[in-house]
Motif scaffolding. Structure first.
Motif, PDB file in Angstrom:
ATOM      1  N   THR A 107      36.158  25.503  12.470  1.00 16.05           N
ATOM      2  CA  THR A 107      36.064  25.500  11.530  1.00 16.05           C
ATOM      3  C   THR A 107      36.675  26.247  10.822  1.00 16.05           C
ATOM      4  O   THR A 107      37.398  26.597  11.011  1.00 16.05           O
ATOM      5  N   CYS A 108      37.788  25.063   9.874  1.00 14.93           N
ATOM      6  CA  CYS A 108      38.634  25.643   9.199  1.00 14.93           C
ATOM      7  C   CYS A 108      38.348  26.260   7.827  1.00 14.93           C
ATOM      8  O   CYS A 108      36.799  25.882   7.619  1.00 14.93           O
ATOM      9  N   ASP A 109      39.404  26.839   7.058  1.00 15.65           N
ATOM     10  CA  ASP A 109      37.807  27.262   5.393  1.00 15.65           C
ATOM     11  C   ASP A 109      36.740  25.843   4.687  1.00 15.65           C
ATOM     12  O   ASP A 109      36.121  26.242   4.569  1.00 15.65           O
ATOM     13  N   GLY A 165      35.049  23.480   6.303  1.00 15.47           N
ATOM     14  CA  GLY A 165      33.794  23.234   7.123  1.00 15.47           C
ATOM     15  C   GLY A 165      34.392  22.116   8.080  1.00 15.47           C
ATOM     16  O   GLY A 165      33.402  22.118   9.109  1.00 15.47           O
ATOM     17  N   HIS A 166      35.876  21.881   8.243  1.00 17.85           N
ATOM     18  CA  HIS A 166      35.669  20.742   9.452  1.00 17.85           C
ATOM     19  C   HIS A 166      36.039  21.622  10.495  1.00 17.85           C
ATOM     20  O   HIS A 166      36.834  22.290  10.723  1.00 17.85           O
ATOM     21  N   ALA A 167      35.117  20.857  11.428  1.00 16.81           N
ATOM     22  CA  ALA A 167      35.321  20.643  12.407  1.00 16.81           C
ATOM     23  C   ALA A 167      36.582  20.264  13.362  1.00 16.81           C
ATOM     24  O   ALA A 167      36.071  19.431  13.396  1.00 16.81           O
ATOM     25  N   GLY A 168      37.380  21.209  14.051  1.00 12.23           N
ATOM     26  CA  GLY A 168      38.278  20.816  15.072  1.00 12.23           C
ATOM     27  C   GLY A 168      39.051  19.346  14.184  1.00 12.23           C
ATOM     28  O   GLY A 168      39.931  19.244  14.827  1.00 12.23           O
ATOM     29  N   CYS A 169      39.885  20.607  12.992  1.00 18.45           N
ATOM     30  CA  CYS A 169      40.948  19.796  11.841  1.00 18.45           C
ATOM     31  C   CYS A 169      42.306  20.483  11.702  1.00 18.45           C
ATOM     32  O   CYS A 169      42.256  21.618  12.863  1.00 18.45           O
ATOM     33  N   VAL A 170      43.347  19.980  11.552  1.00 17.50           N
ATOM     34  CA  VAL A 170      44.673  20.849  12.275  1.00 17.50           C
ATOM     35  C   VAL A 170      44.515  22.053  11.693  1.00 17.50           C
ATOM     36  O   VAL A 170      44.967  22.962  12.590  1.00 17.50           O
ATOM     37  N   GLY A 178      46.852  18.743   6.743  1.00 22.23           N
ATOM     38  CA  GLY A 178      46.347  19.880   7.126  1.00 22.23           C
ATOM     39  C   GLY A 178      45.120  19.659   7.291  1.00 22.23           C
ATOM     40  O   GLY A 178      44.972  20.692   8.200  1.00 22.23           O
ATOM     41  N   HIS A 179      44.041  18.209   7.233  1.00 20.83           N
ATOM     42  CA  HIS A 179      43.092  18.537   7.732  1.00 20.83           C
ATOM     43  C   HIS A 179      42.464  16.910   8.536  1.00 20.83           C
ATOM     44  O   HIS A 179      41.605  16.917   8.377  1.00 20.83           O
ATOM     45  N   LEU A 180      43.780  16.888   8.809  1.00 24.01           N
ATOM     46  CA  LEU A 180      43.307  15.410  10.570  1.00 24.01           C
ATOM     47  C   LEU A 180      42.754  16.278  11.114  1.00 24.01           C
ATOM     48  O   LEU A 180      42.908  16.930  11.320  1.00 24.01           O
TER      49      LEU A 180
HETATM   50 ZN   LIG Z   1      40.042  20.978   7.975  1.00 29.20          ZN
END
Ligand SMILES: [Zn+2]
Length: 376
Positions: free
Chosen positions: A251-253, A255-260, A241-243
């Motif tokens: 960003t995802c919840d 805070g990762h920019a560009g993750c799945v 999920g956070h690859l």
């Molecule tokens: Zn993520």
């Protein structure tokens, strides 16, 4: 009223289990074919098939017409009606149930809204479904449960470590359901269970290595390598999920920019598109809405990247995609393939995704298959 002793699944020894397993995975076959496949002698197979016939699990089927002048070969056939398996998929909102026969064919499905997420209430609801099914089916052999969450083995039993959607922490789920139903219980992560079910009885049948991507509110992967489902030490294999798939972007919840999770999941797509459902996003994109179109292209490219990583890591013969979000793979296949090819190892074979139909009860079917796998 007289009470009959409930039927229970027979205890099988290794040889019997090997034959049954081979027939489950590869279908009905002649004893000669079984001998070739399992490496056992014809004599052993004659004995084993006699045992399995006496247990009512197998029967001698019709004969194959001989090719040329050989003797006709009697085929061994699984008896689908030999046993039934109840599978449950548990979400935060509902309990989905499916009953299958010994060959994994679905006999009935049900859906029950959850009126309470309290552990004891959910276990009781499952118990009632099993009780009711046992009024119709007198050879219920085992129960399988799958859910989005982490499970692990502890003292020979499977326990739930956590389930976000149910708000559960540690729950000795196998013991609780076994105590309520008196049946053997299998507990599995839902995407892993679905991958294992497709491997035996679905789109992955006949493939020794395959991966399945489940795309919906989240994304998960189940990988079967050399006929074995990869579970990992805590049942967490396949958490992609956070690859990261892009160097920048939303960003995802976490805070990762560009993750799945920032691109590919249904909530990420609808957020980017400014719509309130995936269907609405497709509709908007097809009627020319730029923002919806770009959200779907980004998701397709992200999915292509995921496919490339999976192919590089596991070298599968097949990549299956299913789940409520599977249509993303069909929106712009060229974008998906382009993203996939750009990330593949130079010598890897770019596979097309096999998009499989999906309904929520598929997970309940998968849970029933995990119950079969628990016994065989
Ligand atoms: Zn993520």
């Amino acid at each position: 009223m007289t009470t009959r002793a409930a039927w229970t699944w027979p205890t099988l020894h290794d040889g019997q289990r090997t034959v049954l397993l081979d027939m489950l995975i590869h279908g009905d076959m002649s004893r000669a074919e079984l001998a070739r496949r399992t490496g056992m002698s014809r004599g052993s197979l004659t004995r084993l098939s006699r045992d399995l016939t006496a247990l009512d699990l197998v029967e001698e089927g019709e004969t194959d017409a001989p090719l040329g002048r050989g003797r006709p070969a009697e085929r061994l056939r699984l008896r689908p009606e030999a046993a039934q398996f109840v599978g449950f998929k548990l979400t935060g909102e509902a309990l989905y149930a499916a009953v299958t026969d010994l060959t994994g064919a679905v006999l009935v499905t049900e859906e029950h809204p959850l009126e309470s997420r309290a552990v004891e209430d959910v276990i009781e609801l499952m118990g009632q479904v099993v009780d009711r099914q046992r009024e119709t089916y007198d050879r219920v052999a085992a129960v399988g449960v799958c859910l989005a969450g982490d499970v692990r083995q502890r003292r020979g039993m499977t326990e739930m470590v956590s389930s976000y959607f149910l708000g559960w922490g540690k729950v000795p789920i196998e013991r609780l359901i076994r105590d309520r139903t008196g049946l053997p219980i299998a507990v599995a992560n839902d995407v892993q269970a679905l991958a294992a079910a497709h491997h035996w009885f679905g789109a992955g049948r006949g493939h020794r290595s395959m991966v399945l991507i489940g795309l919906g509110a989240g994304i998960g992967v189940g990988a079967v390598v050399d006929d074995k489902l990869l579970q990992g030490s805590r049942g967490r294999a396949g958490k992609i999920g956070h690859l990261p798939v892009e160097c920048s972007g939303p960003t995802c919840d976490r805070g990762h920019a560009g993750c799945v999770s920032a691109f590919v999941t249904i909530p990420a797509i609808t957020r980017a598109a400014g719509t309130d459902s995936l269907d609405a996003t497709f509709e908007a994109a097809r009627s020319g809405d730029r923002r919806a179109h770009e959200a779907l292209v980004a998701a397709a490219r992200g999915l292509g990247a995921v496919g490339a990583y999976l192919i590089n890591m596991f070298d599968p013969e097949k990549v299956i995609i299913t789940g409520e979000g599977r249509a993303v793979a069909e929106y712009i296949p060229a974008e998906l393939q382009d993203s996939l090819r750009s990330r593949l190892d130079p010598d890897a074979k770019p596979l097309q995704f096999d998009v499989q139909p999906f309904q929520f009860s598929d997970y309940a079917w998968a849970a029933a298959i995990s119950a079969i796998q628990r016994l065989v």
